[in-house]
Design an enzyme around this catalytic site. Structure first.
Site, PDB file in Angstrom:
ATOM      1  N   LYS A 167       3.945  11.445 -11.457  1.00 26.77           N
ATOM      2  CA  LYS A 167       3.158  10.538 -12.304  1.00 26.77           C
ATOM      3  C   LYS A 167       3.946   9.243 -12.488  1.00 26.77           C
ATOM      4  CE  LYS A 167       0.423  13.667 -15.188  1.00 26.77           C
ATOM      5  NZ  LYS A 167       0.156  14.069 -16.579  1.00 26.77           N
TER       6      LYS A 167
ATOM      7  N   GLU B  50      12.044  18.489 -24.586  1.00 22.01           N
ATOM      8  CA  GLU B  50      11.135  18.725 -23.450  1.00 22.01           C
ATOM      9  C   GLU B  50      11.560  19.977 -22.660  1.00 22.01           C
ATOM     10  OE1 GLU B  50       8.310  17.166 -22.810  1.00 22.01           O
ATOM     11  OE2 GLU B  50       8.454  15.072 -23.447  1.00 22.01           O
TER      12      GLU B  50
ATOM     13  N   GLU C 211      -3.600  17.596 -12.423  1.00 20.43           N
ATOM     14  CA  GLU C 211      -3.942  18.005 -13.775  1.00 20.43           C
ATOM     15  C   GLU C 211      -5.410  18.363 -13.961  1.00 20.43           C
ATOM     16  OE1 GLU C 211      -1.640  15.849 -16.689  1.00 20.43           O
ATOM     17  OE2 GLU C 211      -3.010  16.452 -18.264  1.00 20.43           O
TER      18      GLU C 211
ATOM     19  N   ARG D 138       0.811  -1.237   0.000  1.00 22.12           N
ATOM     20  CA  ARG D 138       0.000   0.000   0.000  1.00 22.12           C
ATOM     21  C   ARG D 138       0.832   1.268   0.000  1.00 22.12           C
ATOM     22  NH1 ARG D 138      -3.503  -3.129   3.220  1.00 22.12           N
ATOM     23  NH2 ARG D 138      -5.146  -3.904   1.866  1.00 22.12           N
TER      24      ARG D 138
ATOM     25  N   HIS E  44       2.020  17.687 -27.274  1.00 20.67           N
ATOM     26  CA  HIS E  44       1.813  16.255 -27.012  1.00 20.67           C
ATOM     27  C   HIS E  44       0.607  15.662 -27.729  1.00 20.67           C
ATOM     28  CE1 HIS E  44       4.998  16.725 -24.127  1.00 20.67           C
ATOM     29  NE2 HIS E  44       4.927  15.470 -23.756  1.00 20.67           N
TER      30      HIS E  44
ATOM     31  N   ASN F  16       1.368  19.523 -21.599  1.00 17.33           N
ATOM     32  CA  ASN F  16       1.087  18.691 -22.777  1.00 17.33           C
ATOM     33  C   ASN F  16       1.240  19.455 -24.092  1.00 17.33           C
ATOM     34  OD1 ASN F  16       0.456  16.483 -21.153  1.00 17.33           O
ATOM     35  ND2 ASN F  16      -1.623  17.240 -20.843  1.00 17.33           N
TER      36      ASN F  16
ATOM     37  N   HIS G 130       1.777  12.595 -29.611  1.00 20.72           N
ATOM     38  CA  HIS G 130       1.292  11.234 -29.341  1.00 20.72           C
ATOM     39  C   HIS G 130       0.715  10.596 -30.598  1.00 20.72           C
ATOM     40  CE1 HIS G 130       0.935  11.882 -24.718  1.00 20.72           C
ATOM     41  NE2 HIS G 130       2.100  11.360 -25.052  1.00 20.72           N
TER      42      HIS G 130
ATOM     43  N   HIS H   2      10.005   9.780 -28.147  1.00 17.38           N
ATOM     44  CA  HIS H   2       8.974  10.638 -27.565  1.00 17.38           C
ATOM     45  C   HIS H   2       9.344  12.128 -27.671  1.00 17.38           C
ATOM     46  CE1 HIS H   2       5.863  12.124 -24.883  1.00 17.38           C
ATOM     47  NE2 HIS H   2       6.810  12.736 -24.192  1.00 17.38           N
TER      48      HIS H   2
ATOM     49  N   ARG I 189      -1.662  22.152 -15.137  1.00 19.15           N
ATOM     50  CA  ARG I 189      -0.696  21.078 -15.443  1.00 19.15           C
ATOM     51  C   ARG I 189      -0.854  20.582 -16.884  1.00 19.15           C
ATOM     52  NH1 ARG I 189       1.599  16.061 -11.629  1.00 19.15           N
ATOM     53  NH2 ARG I 189       3.102  15.384 -13.202  1.00 19.15           N
TER      54      ARG I 189
ATOM     55  N   LYS J 114       8.588  23.088 -14.192  1.00 18.39           N
ATOM     56  CA  LYS J 114       7.748  21.914 -13.939  1.00 18.39           C
ATOM     57  C   LYS J 114       7.259  21.917 -12.493  1.00 18.39           C
ATOM     58  CE  LYS J 114       6.397  17.411 -14.672  1.00 18.39           C
ATOM     59  NZ  LYS J 114       6.530  16.136 -15.298  1.00 18.39           N
TER      60      LYS J 114
HETATM   61  N1  LIG Z   1       5.991  10.300 -15.326  1.00 20.05           N
HETATM   62  C1  LIG Z   1       6.009  11.361 -16.113  1.00 20.05           C
HETATM   63  O1  LIG Z   1       5.584  12.455 -15.740  1.00 20.05           O
HETATM   64  C2  LIG Z   1       6.590  11.228 -17.486  1.00 20.05           C
HETATM   65  C3  LIG Z   1       6.872  12.375 -18.219  1.00 20.05           C
HETATM   66  C4  LIG Z   1       7.478  12.231 -19.462  1.00 20.05           C
HETATM   67  C5  LIG Z   1       7.805  10.966 -19.941  1.00 20.05           C
HETATM   68  N2  LIG Z   1       7.508   9.874 -19.186  1.00 20.05           N
HETATM   69  C6  LIG Z   1       7.851   8.530 -19.656  1.00 20.05           C
HETATM   70  O2  LIG Z   1       9.266   8.431 -19.752  1.00 20.05           O
HETATM   71  C7  LIG Z   1       9.580   7.413 -20.674  1.00 20.05           C
HETATM   72  C8  LIG Z   1      10.721   7.860 -21.539  1.00 20.05           C
HETATM   73  O3  LIG Z   1      11.831   8.125 -20.718  1.00 20.05           O
HETATM   74  P1  LIG Z   1      13.314   8.188 -21.307  1.00 20.05           P
HETATM   75  O4  LIG Z   1      13.324   9.011 -22.525  1.00 20.05           O
HETATM   76  O5  LIG Z   1      14.184   8.551 -20.177  1.00 20.05           O
HETATM   77  O6  LIG Z   1      13.540   6.708 -21.827  1.00 20.05           O
HETATM   78  P2  LIG Z   1      14.232   5.398 -21.240  1.00 20.05           P
HETATM   79  O7  LIG Z   1      14.065   5.269 -19.788  1.00 20.05           O
HETATM   80  O8  LIG Z   1      13.773   4.280 -22.089  1.00 20.05           O
HETATM   81  O9  LIG Z   1      15.773   5.668 -21.563  1.00 20.05           O
HETATM   82  C9  LIG Z   1      16.174   5.794 -22.912  1.00 20.05           C
HETATM   83  C10 LIG Z   1      17.340   4.844 -23.235  1.00 20.05           C
HETATM   84  O10 LIG Z   1      18.533   5.352 -22.647  1.00 20.05           O
HETATM   85  C11 LIG Z   1      19.171   4.359 -21.847  1.00 20.05           C
HETATM   86  N3  LIG Z   1      19.812   5.119 -20.771  1.00 20.05           N
HETATM   87  C12 LIG Z   1      19.213   5.723 -19.723  1.00 20.05           C
HETATM   88  N4  LIG Z   1      20.103   6.451 -19.042  1.00 20.05           N
HETATM   89  C13 LIG Z   1      21.292   6.302 -19.666  1.00 20.05           C
HETATM   90  C14 LIG Z   1      22.595   6.828 -19.442  1.00 20.05           C
HETATM   91  N5  LIG Z   1      22.830   7.705 -18.460  1.00 20.05           N
HETATM   92  N6  LIG Z   1      23.584   6.442 -20.271  1.00 20.05           N
HETATM   93  C15 LIG Z   1      23.341   5.593 -21.302  1.00 20.05           C
HETATM   94  N7  LIG Z   1      22.134   5.096 -21.579  1.00 20.05           N
HETATM   95  C16 LIG Z   1      21.109   5.458 -20.761  1.00 20.05           C
HETATM   96  C17 LIG Z   1      18.078   3.415 -21.447  1.00 20.05           C
HETATM   97  O11 LIG Z   1      18.583   2.114 -21.183  1.00 20.05           O
HETATM   98  C18 LIG Z   1      17.177   3.435 -22.677  1.00 20.05           C
HETATM   99  O12 LIG Z   1      17.680   2.549 -23.659  1.00 20.05           O
HETATM  100  C19 LIG Z   1       8.316   7.123 -21.449  1.00 20.05           C
HETATM  101  O13 LIG Z   1       7.812   5.878 -21.051  1.00 20.05           O
HETATM  102  C20 LIG Z   1       7.365   8.226 -21.028  1.00 20.05           C
HETATM  103  O14 LIG Z   1       6.006   7.820 -21.021  1.00 20.05           O
HETATM  104  C21 LIG Z   1       6.919   9.994 -17.984  1.00 20.05           C
HETATM  105 ZN   LIG Z   2       6.621  14.436 -22.951  1.00 25.00          ZN
END
Ligand SMILES: NC(=O)c1ccc[n+]([C@@H]2O[C@H](COP(=O)([O-])OP(=O)(O)OC[C@H]3O[C@@H](n4cnc5c(N)ncnc54)[C@H](O)[C@@H]3O)[C@@H](O)[C@H]2O)c1
Ligand SMILES: [Zn+2]
Length: 370
Positions: free
Chosen positions: A147, A189, A241, A125, A252, A249, A256, A270, A245, A231
């Site tokens: 999130k 971003e 949101e 929990r 986005h 987007n 998307h 992304h 918030r 942010k």
């Molecule tokens: N929670 C939120 O508010 C929020 C906001 C925006 C995006 N997201 C989510 O985030 C995700 C995308 O995140 P991301 O772009 O960080 O992708 P990711 O976590 O997949 O990382 C991208 C790639 O980089 C590699 N990597 C990570 N750190 C590294 C480093 N320091 N050195 C070498 N390689 C490294 C990873 O293994 C992966 O292959 C999506 O799923 C998206 O939906 C969430």
């Molecule tokens: Zn985004």
């Protein structure tokens, strides 16, 4: 900035407020930086991206200075945000006989942050979680704001919860190993944060973006800090949101749709989709809000100079079908009664939400971006 050279941004959410610490060498000082959370009896379990673990876990291990540190690695990449990986992770953590006092530490990009954050939200929990974001996108976006979630057959981030971290350590040294394309995607971003609420920062990026992308540590720290300030301010005003918030987007709704049309994979990351989506949103803003076309041109020029795609034709792997892309908008999580909502700009640095956009205008924008 503190004596040790780190910057701090407060996310103000009453009893759930926390600091985002930004700077160099943070993993190596993690024990001190997390000290208030680490009493001697507390079990710490690191959930790490397998790639990131090979590159950065030793520094974290040394920094935490603990003899017994449990580490669970999970594969990197979007496919990891699944029911199957969540189930495996939860089962592995429960098999370690964790308790309610266990602290989870998420080490990786947005994928690991979202998965480990969601596991923390539902295990026993609710466990405390600390985010150690290692991609630029995670440092300026996903690790801040609480999130968490996974993807399902119905779409991205369809199952999840709000679960704020206890602290975020954004160690900019981790960015040194990030593939350049991932770095640029995260940069998009940051530009978004400037474009929605911080025009002076957008102007700063126009001048200093090359230094940020080239690896200048001071420029990176400033950029990450400013992005997190924007942010944090928005999340502090509207955690769930209900209003402002949604401004995050920007780009986005189009983005998307393009991600869905390109299969959420390597064709279009992304952040790249968001960059393109912002250009399309600016074009729509010209038609709906009278935003000057110069503003669109200025944003597109900056993204393009930063190595990001700004036209659909730049997406590898064949032509994008604008009509097919539009159909994804109606099922977007943020759509209401099948009508997508858009965040549109009056000018760079000033955005608002618009719900009733004529689909013919959206189609025209898509066609013009081919
Ligand atoms: N929670 C939120 O508010 C929020 C906001 C925006 C995006 N997201 C989510 O985030 C995700 C995308 O995140 P991301 O772009 O960080 O992708 P990711 O976590 O997949 O990382 C991208 C790639 O980089 C590699 N990597 C990570 N750190 C590294 C480093 N320091 N050195 C070498 N390689 C490294 C990873 O293994 C992966 O292959 C999506 O799923 C998206 O939906 C969430
Ligand atoms: Zn985004």
């Amino acid at each position: 900035m503190s004596a040790a050279g780190e910057r701090r941004v407060r996310v103000g959410l009453g009893a759930r407020s926390y600091d985002v610490v930004i700077g160099s060498g943070l993993l190596g000082r993690a024990g001190a930086l997390l000290a208030p959370l680490l009493d001697a009896q507390r079990r710490v379990v690191v959930v790490a991206d397998a790639t990131v673990a090979t590159l950065h876990l030793d520094r974290l291990r040394a920094g935490l200075g603990r003899n017994a540190l449990d580490v669970v690695t999970v594969p990197g990449g979007e496919a990891t945000k699944s029911w199957a990986q969540l189930e495996q992770l939860v089962d592995r953590l429960l098999a370690m006989t964790i308790d309610r006092h266990t602290l989870l530490v998420a080490l990786g990009g947005g994928v690991i942050g979202d998965l480990a954050g969601f596991a923390a939200a539902i295990l026993l929990r609710g466990l405390d979680v600390v985010q150690l974001p290692t991609t630029l996108l995670a440092q300026v976006d996903s690790s801040v704001g609480g999130k968490t979630g996974i993807n399902t057959a119905a779409g991205k981030n369809m199952v999840g919860s709000f679960h704020q971290p206890k602290r975020v350590l954004a160690d900019i040294d981790c960015l040194a190993t990030l593939p350049p394309r991932e770095l640029r995607a995260g940069y998009a971003e940051m530009v978004k944060h400037a474009a929605i609420a911080d025009r002076p920062m957008f102007e700063w990026f126009e001048a200093q973006g090359p230094a940020v992308l080239a690896g200048d540590a001071a420029a990176r720290a400033i950029a990450v800090e400013h992005s997190c300030v924007t942010k944090a301010r928005i999340v502090g005003a509207d955690e769930r949101e209900g209003g402002v918030r949604a401004h995050l987007n920007f780009g986005h709704t189009f983005g998307h749709a393009l991600e869905a049309e390109t299969g959420f994979g390597d064709r279009l990351l992304h952040g790249e989709a968001v960059g393109l989506g912002m250009v399309l949103a600016m074009r729509l803003s010209e038609r709906v809000l009278g935003c000057p076309a110069d503003e669109t041109a200025r944003l597109a020029a900056h993204l393009s100079a930063s190595g990001l795609p700004t036209r659909l034709g730049e997406i590898a792997g064949g032509r994008i079908d604008a009509r097919a892309a539009m159909t994804h908008m109606a099922v977007d999580k943020k759509a209401r009664a099948g009508r997508p909502s858009f965040i549109l700009a009056r000018r760079l640095g000033e955005v608002c939400r618009v719900d009733d956009v004529d689909p013919a205008l959206v189609a025209a924008v898509f066609e013009a971006a081919a």
